[in-house]
Design a protein around this motif. Structure first.
Motif, PDB file in Angstrom:
ATOM      1  N   LEU A 257      37.291   7.705  45.617  1.00  0.00           N
ATOM      2  CA  LEU A 257      37.968   7.928  44.337  1.00  0.00           C
ATOM      3  C   LEU A 257      39.477   8.081  44.541  1.00  0.00           C
ATOM      4  O   LEU A 257      40.265   7.669  43.680  1.00  0.00           O
ATOM      5  N   ILE A 258      39.891   8.646  45.649  1.00  0.00           N
ATOM      6  CA  ILE A 258      41.322   8.673  45.967  1.00  0.00           C
ATOM      7  C   ILE A 258      41.826   7.241  46.157  1.00  0.00           C
ATOM      8  O   ILE A 258      42.901   6.871  45.658  1.00  0.00           O
ATOM      9  N   ALA A 259      41.039   6.425  46.847  1.00  0.00           N
ATOM     10  CA  ALA A 259      41.416   5.019  47.013  1.00  0.00           C
ATOM     11  C   ALA A 259      41.510   4.321  45.660  1.00  0.00           C
ATOM     12  O   ALA A 259      42.428   3.525  45.426  1.00  0.00           O
ATOM     13  N   ARG A 260      40.579   4.607  44.762  1.00  0.00           N
ATOM     14  CA  ARG A 260      40.633   4.034  43.409  1.00  0.00           C
ATOM     15  C   ARG A 260      41.961   4.365  42.736  1.00  0.00           C
ATOM     16  O   ARG A 260      42.601   3.503  42.118  1.00  0.00           O
ATOM     17  N   GLU A 261      42.388   5.613  42.851  1.00  0.00           N
ATOM     18  CA  GLU A 261      43.651   6.015  42.228  1.00  0.00           C
ATOM     19  C   GLU A 261      44.834   5.287  42.866  1.00  0.00           C
ATOM     20  O   GLU A 261      45.739   4.823  42.161  1.00  0.00           O
ATOM     21  N   LEU A 262      44.824   5.171  44.186  1.00  0.00           N
ATOM     22  CA  LEU A 262      45.973   4.587  44.876  1.00  0.00           C
ATOM     23  C   LEU A 262      45.997   3.070  44.792  1.00  0.00           C
ATOM     24  O   LEU A 262      47.036   2.453  45.053  1.00  0.00           O
ATOM     25  N   LEU A 263      44.887   2.440  44.409  1.00  0.00           N
ATOM     26  CA  LEU A 263      44.924   1.001  44.162  1.00  0.00           C
ATOM     27  C   LEU A 263      45.856   0.666  43.005  1.00  0.00           C
ATOM     28  O   LEU A 263      46.326  -0.465  42.889  1.00  0.00           O
ATOM     29  N   GLY A 264      46.143   1.646  42.156  1.00  0.00           N
ATOM     30  CA  GLY A 264      47.078   1.449  41.057  1.00  0.00           C
ATOM     31  C   GLY A 264      48.528   1.628  41.455  1.00  0.00           C
ATOM     32  O   GLY A 264      49.413   1.500  40.610  1.00  0.00           O
TER      33      GLY A 264
ATOM     34  N   LEU B  36      39.927  -2.166  50.269  1.00  0.00           N
ATOM     35  CA  LEU B  36      38.762  -1.531  49.651  1.00  0.00           C
ATOM     36  C   LEU B  36      38.530  -1.996  48.206  1.00  0.00           C
ATOM     37  O   LEU B  36      37.505  -1.652  47.619  1.00  0.00           O
ATOM     38  N   LEU B  37      39.457  -2.765  47.629  1.00  0.00           N
ATOM     39  CA  LEU B  37      39.283  -3.198  46.242  1.00  0.00           C
ATOM     40  C   LEU B  37      37.939  -3.885  46.002  1.00  0.00           C
ATOM     41  O   LEU B  37      37.204  -3.486  45.086  1.00  0.00           O
ATOM     42  N   PRO B  38      37.543  -4.901  46.778  1.00  0.00           N
ATOM     43  CA  PRO B  38      36.227  -5.518  46.506  1.00  0.00           C
ATOM     44  C   PRO B  38      35.067  -4.566  46.752  1.00  0.00           C
ATOM     45  O   PRO B  38      34.017  -4.695  46.119  1.00  0.00           O
TER      46      PRO B  38
END
Length: 214
Positions: free
Chosen positions: A26-33, A89-91
């Motif tokens: 979920l941290i990665a999800r945030e930082l993908l932005g 990690l996006l895909p």
């Protein structure tokens, strides 16, 4: 603290050594932005404690998933941003979103929501929809907030997103969070939602001017 490991010679196990802990993806999800300050991350990860967030950020930095850098003066804050390994990690997150979509029914009273949480699964859907159109930057506006997507129709896994409207979007989509969730998880196509009137699409020039600048 020593790194925990499954100690299995398996690519899945090795991946989970790095991203299998609670909150890491979920941290990665945030930082993908895009780069985020610690306070921004904490605000958009409701339920995480400050100690847990700090610990996970250190783990992710150790595992080359993110880096921390200080903003140029006059700012004094630091921001966290994904490394190329982290952005890869996006895909993975898109696949997890597809897998978890059947569990995303009615929003529960206890469910937090942020508009940009729908961005990852939307990237591929909108890239597919606009594959033959000159649309690459899409603003998405919900009551809960706005974000924008930068599409790559040739390879949806290389697109990206960020909070807030884009400076120069090609098109603007307005919808409810429920409609966005359904669109993001293939319950209907954008074409079907537009035809039904569930989504309002407009050109950026059609947006009402800010009275303060008009």
């Amino acid at each position: 603290m020593p790194r925990r490991s499954y100690d299995q010679y398996c690519a899945v196990a090795r991946a989970l050594d790095a991203v299998g802990d609670r909150w890491t993806l979920l941290i990665a999800r945030e930082l993908l932005g895009g780069p985020r300050r610690y306070t921004d991350l904490h605000a958009d990860l409701p339920g995480v404690s400050t100690d847990m967030l700090a610990s996970r950020l250190k783990d992710m930095e150790r595992d080359d998933l993110l880096t921390r850098r200080r903003l140029p003066r006059p700012g004094t804050a630091s921001v966290y941003e994904l490394t190329p390994r982290g952005r890869a990690l996006l895909p993975v997150l898109a696949a997890l979103a597809d897998w978890g979509a059947p569990a995303l029914d009615e929003q529960r009273p206890t469910d937090a929501v942020r508009a940009h949480w729908f961005a990852v699964p939307l990237l591929a859907r909108l890239a597919r929809h606009f594959a033959d159109a000159p649309v690459r930057v899409v603003d998405v506006t919900l009551d809960e907030g706005a974000f924008h997507l930068v599409l790559d129709p040739d390879d949806p896994t290389t697109g990206h997103y960020a909070d807030g409207p884009a400076p120069h979007p090609d098109t603007v989509l307005r919808m409810t969070a429920a409609t966005c969730a359904a669109l993001a998880h293939d319950r209907f196509t954008l074409a079907e939602a537009l035809a039904a009137g569930w989504i309002d699409q407009s050109h950026p020039d059609d947006r009402t001017a800010d009275p303060a600048t008009a």
